[in-house]
Design a protein around this motif. Structure first.
Motif, PDB file in Angstrom:
ATOM      1  N   VAL A 142       0.869  -1.188   0.000  1.00  0.00           N
ATOM      2  CA  VAL A 142       0.000   0.000   0.000  1.00  0.00           C
ATOM      3  C   VAL A 142       0.897   1.226   0.000  1.00  0.00           C
ATOM      4  O   VAL A 142       1.802   1.348   0.837  1.00  0.00           O
ATOM      5  N   LEU A 143       0.678   2.130  -0.944  1.00  0.00           N
ATOM      6  CA  LEU A 143       1.327   3.433  -0.962  1.00  0.00           C
ATOM      7  C   LEU A 143       0.259   4.488  -0.729  1.00  0.00           C
ATOM      8  O   LEU A 143      -0.894   4.325  -1.132  1.00  0.00           O
ATOM      9  N   THR A 144       0.627   5.563  -0.077  1.00  0.00           N
ATOM     10  CA  THR A 144      -0.317   6.651   0.180  1.00  0.00           C
ATOM     11  C   THR A 144       0.353   7.974  -0.137  1.00  0.00           C
ATOM     12  O   THR A 144       1.578   8.062  -0.131  1.00  0.00           O
ATOM     13  N   TYR A 145      -0.472   9.005  -0.399  1.00  0.00           N
ATOM     14  CA  TYR A 145       0.183  10.289  -0.680  1.00  0.00           C
ATOM     15  C   TYR A 145       0.289  11.164   0.563  1.00  0.00           C
ATOM     16  O   TYR A 145       0.541  12.348   0.472  1.00  0.00           O
ATOM     17  N   GLY A 146       0.201  10.540   1.716  1.00  0.00           N
ATOM     18  CA  GLY A 146       0.390  11.279   2.957  1.00  0.00           C
ATOM     19  C   GLY A 146      -0.043  10.443   4.141  1.00  0.00           C
ATOM     20  O   GLY A 146      -0.425   9.283   4.008  1.00  0.00           O
ATOM     21  N   GLY A 147       0.049  11.039   5.322  1.00  0.00           N
ATOM     22  CA  GLY A 147      -0.468  10.396   6.513  1.00  0.00           C
ATOM     23  C   GLY A 147       0.545  10.026   7.557  1.00  0.00           C
ATOM     24  O   GLY A 147       0.194   9.846   8.722  1.00  0.00           O
ATOM     25  N   GLY A 148       1.813   9.866   7.162  1.00  0.00           N
ATOM     26  CA  GLY A 148       2.847   9.590   8.141  1.00  0.00           C
ATOM     27  C   GLY A 148       2.578   8.343   8.972  1.00  0.00           C
ATOM     28  O   GLY A 148       1.870   7.422   8.559  1.00  0.00           O
ATOM     29  N   ARG A 149       3.158   8.312  10.167  1.00  0.00           N
ATOM     30  CA  ARG A 149       3.044   7.146  11.032  1.00  0.00           C
ATOM     31  C   ARG A 149       1.602   6.763  11.360  1.00  0.00           C
ATOM     32  O   ARG A 149       1.271   5.560  11.394  1.00  0.00           O
ATOM     33  N   PRO A 150       0.675   7.719  11.604  1.00  0.00           N
ATOM     34  CA  PRO A 150      -0.705   7.298  11.884  1.00  0.00           C
ATOM     35  C   PRO A 150      -1.328   6.486  10.752  1.00  0.00           C
ATOM     36  O   PRO A 150      -2.053   5.519  11.005  1.00  0.00           O
ATOM     37  N   VAL A 151      -1.053   6.855   9.507  1.00  0.00           N
ATOM     38  CA  VAL A 151      -1.596   6.114   8.368  1.00  0.00           C
ATOM     39  C   VAL A 151      -0.883   4.773   8.203  1.00  0.00           C
ATOM     40  O   VAL A 151      -1.512   3.744   7.911  1.00  0.00           O
ATOM     41  N   ILE A 152       0.438   4.761   8.376  1.00  0.00           N
ATOM     42  CA  ILE A 152       1.181   3.496   8.294  1.00  0.00           C
ATOM     43  C   ILE A 152       0.617   2.494   9.301  1.00  0.00           C
ATOM     44  O   ILE A 152       0.300   1.348   8.965  1.00  0.00           O
ATOM     45  N   TYR A 268       0.395  15.050   8.919  1.00  0.00           N
ATOM     46  CA  TYR A 268       1.420  14.554   7.985  1.00  0.00           C
ATOM     47  C   TYR A 268       0.842  14.325   6.584  1.00  0.00           C
ATOM     48  O   TYR A 268       1.276  13.421   5.872  1.00  0.00           O
ATOM     49  N   SER A 269      -0.130  15.156   6.195  1.00  0.00           N
ATOM     50  CA  SER A 269      -0.803  14.987   4.906  1.00  0.00           C
ATOM     51  C   SER A 269      -0.859  16.312   4.156  1.00  0.00           C
ATOM     52  O   SER A 269      -1.941  16.872   3.947  1.00  0.00           O
ATOM     53  N   PRO A 270       0.278  16.853   3.759  1.00  0.00           N
ATOM     54  CA  PRO A 270       0.254  18.131   3.046  1.00  0.00           C
ATOM     55  C   PRO A 270      -0.421  17.982   1.680  1.00  0.00           C
ATOM     56  O   PRO A 270      -0.010  17.141   0.881  1.00  0.00           O
ATOM     57  N   PRO A 271      -1.471  18.741   1.393  1.00  0.00           N
ATOM     58  CA  PRO A 271      -2.122  18.641   0.084  1.00  0.00           C
ATOM     59  C   PRO A 271      -1.202  19.130  -1.034  1.00  0.00           C
ATOM     60  O   PRO A 271      -0.196  19.809  -0.795  1.00  0.00           O
ATOM     61  N   THR A 272      -1.576  18.792  -2.251  1.00  0.00           N
ATOM     62  CA  THR A 272      -0.807  19.267  -3.412  1.00  0.00           C
ATOM     63  C   THR A 272      -0.691  20.784  -3.413  1.00  0.00           C
ATOM     64  O   THR A 272       0.329  21.328  -3.835  1.00  0.00           O
ATOM     65  N   ARG A 273      -1.739  21.476  -2.938  1.00  0.00           N
ATOM     66  CA  ARG A 273      -1.748  22.940  -2.995  1.00  0.00           C
ATOM     67  C   ARG A 273      -0.567  23.559  -2.235  1.00  0.00           C
ATOM     68  O   ARG A 273      -0.057  24.606  -2.620  1.00  0.00           O
ATOM     69  N   ILE A 274      -0.144  22.920  -1.143  1.00  0.00           N
ATOM     70  CA  ILE A 274       0.989  23.446  -0.373  1.00  0.00           C
ATOM     71  C   ILE A 274       2.204  23.598  -1.278  1.00  0.00           C
ATOM     72  O   ILE A 274       2.858  24.646  -1.326  1.00  0.00           O
ATOM     73  N   PHE A 275       2.534  22.545  -2.001  1.00  0.00           N
ATOM     74  CA  PHE A 275       3.738  22.528  -2.821  1.00  0.00           C
ATOM     75  C   PHE A 275       3.563  23.352  -4.099  1.00  0.00           C
ATOM     76  O   PHE A 275       4.486  24.044  -4.531  1.00  0.00           O
ATOM     77  N   GLU A 276       2.371  23.272  -4.689  1.00  0.00           N
ATOM     78  CA  GLU A 276       2.139  23.999  -5.934  1.00  0.00           C
ATOM     79  C   GLU A 276       2.136  25.505  -5.711  1.00  0.00           C
ATOM     80  O   GLU A 276       2.734  26.267  -6.487  1.00  0.00           O
ATOM     81  N   ALA A 277       1.467  25.944  -4.645  1.00  0.00           N
ATOM     82  CA  ALA A 277       1.423  27.379  -4.360  1.00  0.00           C
ATOM     83  C   ALA A 277       2.805  27.905  -4.000  1.00  0.00           C
ATOM     84  O   ALA A 277       3.225  28.970  -4.471  1.00  0.00           O
ATOM     85  N   ALA A 278       3.545  27.149  -3.185  1.00  0.00           N
ATOM     86  CA  ALA A 278       4.905  27.569  -2.840  1.00  0.00           C
ATOM     87  C   ALA A 278       5.791  27.602  -4.087  1.00  0.00           C
ATOM     88  O   ALA A 278       6.609  28.512  -4.260  1.00  0.00           O
ATOM     89  N   LEU A 284       2.137  31.523   1.814  1.00  0.00           N
ATOM     90  CA  LEU A 284       1.200  30.516   2.289  1.00  0.00           C
ATOM     91  C   LEU A 284       0.757  30.749   3.730  1.00  0.00           C
ATOM     92  O   LEU A 284       1.574  31.013   4.610  1.00  0.00           O
ATOM     93  N   ILE A 285      -0.555  30.615   3.940  1.00  0.00           N
ATOM     94  CA  ILE A 285      -1.131  30.477   5.274  1.00  0.00           C
ATOM     95  C   ILE A 285      -1.832  29.121   5.285  1.00  0.00           C
ATOM     96  O   ILE A 285      -2.580  28.801   4.360  1.00  0.00           O
ATOM     97  N   THR A 286      -1.589  28.311   6.302  1.00  0.00           N
ATOM     98  CA  THR A 286      -2.246  27.005   6.369  1.00  0.00           C
ATOM     99  C   THR A 286      -2.929  26.813   7.711  1.00  0.00           C
ATOM    100  O   THR A 286      -2.507  27.363   8.725  1.00  0.00           O
ATOM    101  N   ASP A 287      -4.011  26.012   7.685  1.00  0.00           N
ATOM    102  CA  ASP A 287      -4.594  25.555   8.935  1.00  0.00           C
ATOM    103  C   ASP A 287      -3.573  24.677   9.648  1.00  0.00           C
ATOM    104  O   ASP A 287      -2.689  24.096   9.026  1.00  0.00           O
ATOM    105  N   ARG A 288      -3.706  24.585  10.961  1.00  0.00           N
ATOM    106  CA  ARG A 288      -2.732  23.819  11.744  1.00  0.00           C
ATOM    107  C   ARG A 288      -3.048  22.318  11.685  1.00  0.00           C
ATOM    108  O   ARG A 288      -4.195  21.912  11.828  1.00  0.00           O
ATOM    109  N   TRP A 289      -2.011  21.505  11.487  1.00  0.00           N
ATOM    110  CA  TRP A 289      -2.133  20.052  11.526  1.00  0.00           C
ATOM    111  C   TRP A 289      -0.779  19.454  11.892  1.00  0.00           C
ATOM    112  O   TRP A 289       0.275  20.047  11.624  1.00  0.00           O
ATOM    113  N   PRO A 290      -0.784  18.299  12.558  1.00  0.00           N
ATOM    114  CA  PRO A 290       0.484  17.692  12.982  1.00  0.00           C
ATOM    115  C   PRO A 290       1.390  17.400  11.790  1.00  0.00           C
ATOM    116  O   PRO A 290       0.945  16.851  10.784  1.00  0.00           O
TER     117      PRO A 290
END
Length: 374
Positions: A142-152, A268-278, A284-290
């Motif tokens: 299984v590959l995922t495009y985010g989620g870090g340790r909680p998703v693993i 640990y799930s940065p959307p595509t918009r984070i990277f594309e906008a940067a 960038l202003i983002t909502d807070r998430w671990p």
């Protein structure tokens, strides 16, 4: 190697937020010598809203959105693939494809690639009879495009042999600074489709902020917002093709990222918009998430907010000079650490290792060693 990928759409971003992830990663894999075939259904009017011609780095197969259509497409893929990929959320016959690809008689490596893993895991937890409970253990990986340790940990708990995040990133040939346009000029912009598990967060972080700052201008782009009640200082753009994303990002003083609810909970799930906008040079202003600090440094490369009041304070205090400083630092960081070339090299090593040994192994990437499932 020959990689056959079943996804929502490569050529259309219409109601398809994963499009630029597919494009960036698969293009970078093609540049490493992999042969890419992308299978997508003719569904949801996506072919009528193409914003990309068939690329020269992939063969695109558009199959009818019918039972016979997906079966013929899978037969075609199984005849040639070294790697068979089923992405989540194609939109039509997902369960049938999930089952069939996981159980197909083929020497190919079978991968389930989840582009919305937090939501998938929450849906599985709430639905004991969900088909993925019996399907996931049959996939090689299984590959995922985010989620870090909680998703693993979540995927291993439901029987995945292994789970490895392959994060969103930037294709610097697609997202880069351009001249701003008055069409999108505003103090704060938000680009995203109207989704059930994000709408309440848009209400809070974007629309409530607009109410708190009646003298500031706001602009929202994306599908589904036409009948949404909004403050008078918010301008709607509607669906925005990817060809105009750079201009959108470059035309506002700041761009707001808002994670979907499940992604914010898991972190640990940065959307595509984070990277594309940067990459386009946006502040960038983002909502807070671990986990945000694993990708961009708060207050130096990105502004982080836990409420509408905090977003409003960032916007009120932001000057063009400060916005440019933040944007420049973020773009440099993304280019140094988070391009699809970086991600593709990780995937290339992973696939070569798996195909060479055909056993469950770990991988070492930027975010540390991910131990193999036992």
């Amino acid at each position: 190697m020959k990689l056959c990928f079943f996804g929502s759409s490569l050529v259309s971003s219409y109601w398809n937020g994963a499009a630029t992830y597919y494009r960036g990663l698969l293009k970078a894999l093609a540049e490493l010598g992999h042969e890419i075939t992308f299978y997508e259904p003719d569904a949801f009017e996506r072919q009528a809203h193409r914003d990309m011609a068939d690329p020269d780095w992939a063969r695109v197969v558009v199959y009818p959105g019918t039972a016979d259509g997906w079966k013929r497409a899978l037969e075609d893929a199984a005849r040639q693939a070294d790697v068979l990929v089923k992405a989540s959320n194609i939109g039509v016959f997902d369960a049938e494809l999930d089952e069939a690809l996981s159980d197909i008689r083929s020497p190919a490596l079978r991968i389930y690639w989840d582009v919305d893993a937090p939501a998938t895991l929450e849906e599985m937890a709430a639905t004991p009879q969900h088909h993925l409970h019996r399907v996931i253990p049959r996939y090689d990986l299984v590959l995922t495009y985010g989620g870090g340790r909680p998703v693993i940990d979540g995927y291993r708990a439901v029987g995945a042999r292994d789970c490895i995040p392959i994060y969103n990133a930037l294709d610097p040939h697609t997202h880069f600074p351009v001249q701003p346009s008055q069409t999108f000029a505003a103090d704060l912009g938000f680009l995203g489709n109207r989704m059930p598990d994000r709408e309440a967060r848009v209400d809070t972080f974007f629309l409530e902020t607009a109410t708190l700052l009646p003298d500031k201008a706001f602009v929202i782009a994306g599908s589904g917002w036409d009948d949404k009640a909004m403050p008078p200082n918010v301008r709607r753009i509607g669906h925005l093709g990817t060809g105009l994303h750079n201009t959108f990002f470059c035309s506002t003083l700041a761009t707001l990222n808002i994670n979907r609810a499940s992604m914010a909970r898991y972190g640990y799930s940065p959307p595509t918009r984070i990277f594309e906008a940067a990459g386009a040079g946006a502040c960038l202003i983002t909502d807070r998430w671990p986990g945000i600090e694993d990708f961009l440094e708060p207050d130096r490369e990105v502004l982080v907010a836990a409420s509408a009041a905090e977003v409003a304070r960032h916007v009120a205090d932001l000057t063009p000079a400060r916005a440019e400083q933040l944007a420049t630092r973020a773009r440099h960081r993304i280019l140094a650490d988070h391009t699809y070339a970086h991600r593709a090299r990780d995937v290339d090593r992973l696939l070569n290792g798996r195909l060479g040994k055909r056993e469950t192994i770990g991988t070492t990437g930027k975010f540390g060693k991910i131990e193999a499932a036992e």
